[in-house]
Enzyme design. Structure first.
Site, PDB file in Angstrom:
ATOM      1  N   GLY A  44      13.573   1.582  -5.368  1.00 32.85           N
ATOM      2  CA  GLY A  44      13.014   2.456  -4.650  1.00 32.85           C
ATOM      3  C   GLY A  44      11.888   1.859  -3.837  1.00 32.85           C
ATOM      4  N   CYS A  45      11.104   2.846  -3.175  1.00 34.69           N
ATOM      5  CA  CYS A  45       9.910   2.184  -2.521  1.00 34.69           C
ATOM      6  C   CYS A  45       9.082   1.431  -3.340  1.00 34.69           C
ATOM      7  CB  CYS A  45       9.297   3.494  -1.777  1.00 34.69           C
ATOM      8  SG  CYS A  45       7.626   2.853  -1.078  1.00 34.69           S
ATOM      9  N   TYR A  46       8.715   0.258  -2.971  1.00 33.26           N
ATOM     10  CA  TYR A  46       7.991  -0.559  -3.816  1.00 33.26           C
ATOM     11  C   TYR A  46       6.367  -0.047  -3.937  1.00 33.26           C
ATOM     12  CZ  TYR A  46       6.775  -2.857   0.641  1.00 33.26           C
ATOM     13  OH  TYR A  46       6.404  -3.396   2.071  1.00 33.26           O
ATOM     14  N   TRP A  47       5.954   0.913  -3.150  1.00 32.34           N
ATOM     15  CA  TRP A  47       4.747   1.406  -3.467  1.00 32.34           C
ATOM     16  C   TRP A  47       4.674   2.379  -4.832  1.00 32.34           C
ATOM     17  CZ3 TRP A  47       4.393   3.844   2.119  1.00 32.34           C
ATOM     18  CH2 TRP A  47       4.061   2.773   3.067  1.00 32.34           C
ATOM     19  N   CYS A  48       5.824   2.988  -4.900  1.00 27.36           N
ATOM     20  CA  CYS A  48       6.174   3.824  -6.269  1.00 27.36           C
ATOM     21  C   CYS A  48       6.021   2.852  -7.472  1.00 27.36           C
ATOM     22  CB  CYS A  48       7.297   4.764  -6.319  1.00 27.36           C
ATOM     23  SG  CYS A  48       7.302   5.598  -4.941  1.00 27.36           S
TER      24      CYS A  48
END
EC number: 1.8.4.11
Length: 214
Positions: A44-48
């Site tokens: 998913g979102c790499y920030w997460c």
């Protein structure tokens, strides 16, 4: 696949912490480069994913970027179009004397949903697909074995769609995308999407956190 891994996953999915002996003190030791290993993960979102692994004891570096496509130097905007074949990923480098590949995968399969095709929550598109980019045969076999055992144990209600693919290239995202959660905790996306994942990780792996207080 060790039974303890499946127990850990089951424990994680029921949000009950499993106490393990802490080895946080080992972080203070000087890292031997021969003990370092890197794996590339898309969940998913790499920030997460970045925000979670940055707090796992034994992880020495986490870098957000893109893998899986063919064009050179893709931009965030290009990848976000979903038309490049690239995936938002994190490069996770860890000290094998402190943590392990199994533990890296335990975290991976706990903090993201490996059963949703090309999406994580409201983030939809092939750039958010669940994938392990392996760099050697050990990583490939470990990923495939873990997925196989999770399927056999019917850990998830729906089929696992996580792909296991050979690593070819990695392009680092621009600096403003690195350490995003740490630098933007008041942003709505951070509070609503990233923070719950971080809190879940901290609860389940509380004895594996960096700088754990005794």
């Amino acid at each position: 696949m060790k039974k303890t891994f499946l127990i850990c996953i089951l424990t994680a999915l029921t949000a009950c912490g499993q106490k393990k002996e802490s080895n946080t003190s080992a972080v203070a030791a000087k890292t031997d480069k021969n003990n370092l290993e890197t794996i590339t993960l898309g969940g998913g979102c790499y920030w997460c994913v970045e925000a979670v692994y940055e707090n796992l004891n034994g992880v020495t570096a986490v870098t957000s970027g893109f893998s899986g496509g063919t064009t050179k130097n893709p931009s965030y905007e290009e990848v976000s179009s979903g038309a490049t074949g690239y995936v938002e990923v994190v490069e996770v480098t860890f000290d094998k004397t402190i943590t392990s590949l199994d533990e890296i995968f335990q975290v991976f399969f706990t903090v993201h949903d490996p059963t949703t095709l090309n999406r994580q929550g409201a983030d939809v598109g092939t750039q958010y697909r669940s994938v392990v980019f392996y760099r050697n045969e050990q990583q490939r076999e470990a990923a495939q074995n873990i997925i196989s055992e999770l399927k056999k144990a019917q850990i998830y209600a729906n089929p696992i769609v996580t792909a296991v693919e050979k690593f070819t290239s990695f392009y680092k995202a621009k600096d403003s995308h690195q350490d995003y959660y740490s630098n933007n905790k008041n942003q709505p996306y951070c509070q609503m999407v990233i923070q719950p994942k971080v809190e879940k990780f901290e609860k389940i792996f509380k004895d594996k956190l960096k700088n754990k207080q005794h």
